[in-house]
Write a protein that holds these residues in place. Sequence first.
Motif: not given
Length: 166
Positions: A88-90, A92, A85-86
């Motif tokens: 993937r957020r990075e 973005v 999750d982290l």
Amino acid sequence: MIDIARSAPPSAMQLPASTLLNARFLVQGYLDTAGPLDITYSALDRQENRQVVVQEYFPRAVVSRDVDGAAVRVRDQKLFNDGLDLYRREAVLISTLDSVNVAPLVAAFDAHGTTYRVHEQLDGPRLDEYAAEHPFSEEQATDCMTTLLRALVVAHPTGLVHGRLS
């Protein structure tokens, strides 16, 4: 003592050369492991006919490569998912950055049970390799640090933590 950040993961962990990712990116070889969370490859973007850098989320402490040579086998699903999750957020956050000092994100996608980020390949040598062969003068070191700091000034306000200063 082995420097984990600079040592190649065993070849059993690396994607084989000629692996095609997302029907677009042809892995050509292993580049680097900046840390224990990912593996970096050189690749050809077949759609744009250009060299790119592919980062594969591969936290070696909790995953291994499946016998097919591509899929990721997870030993601790919760820990893997939290990091995923982290990661993937990075991607973005990276996609919102606009700086000549940050490699632009070309694509982000999931495949083989993990996630990938693809960046433009910037020209030039790695900083550590260049400095080992060409010691910096004080002026060159100042110029280099100024360039790095400009990238950090762009990245840090987004919450992005640098991990690829090279």
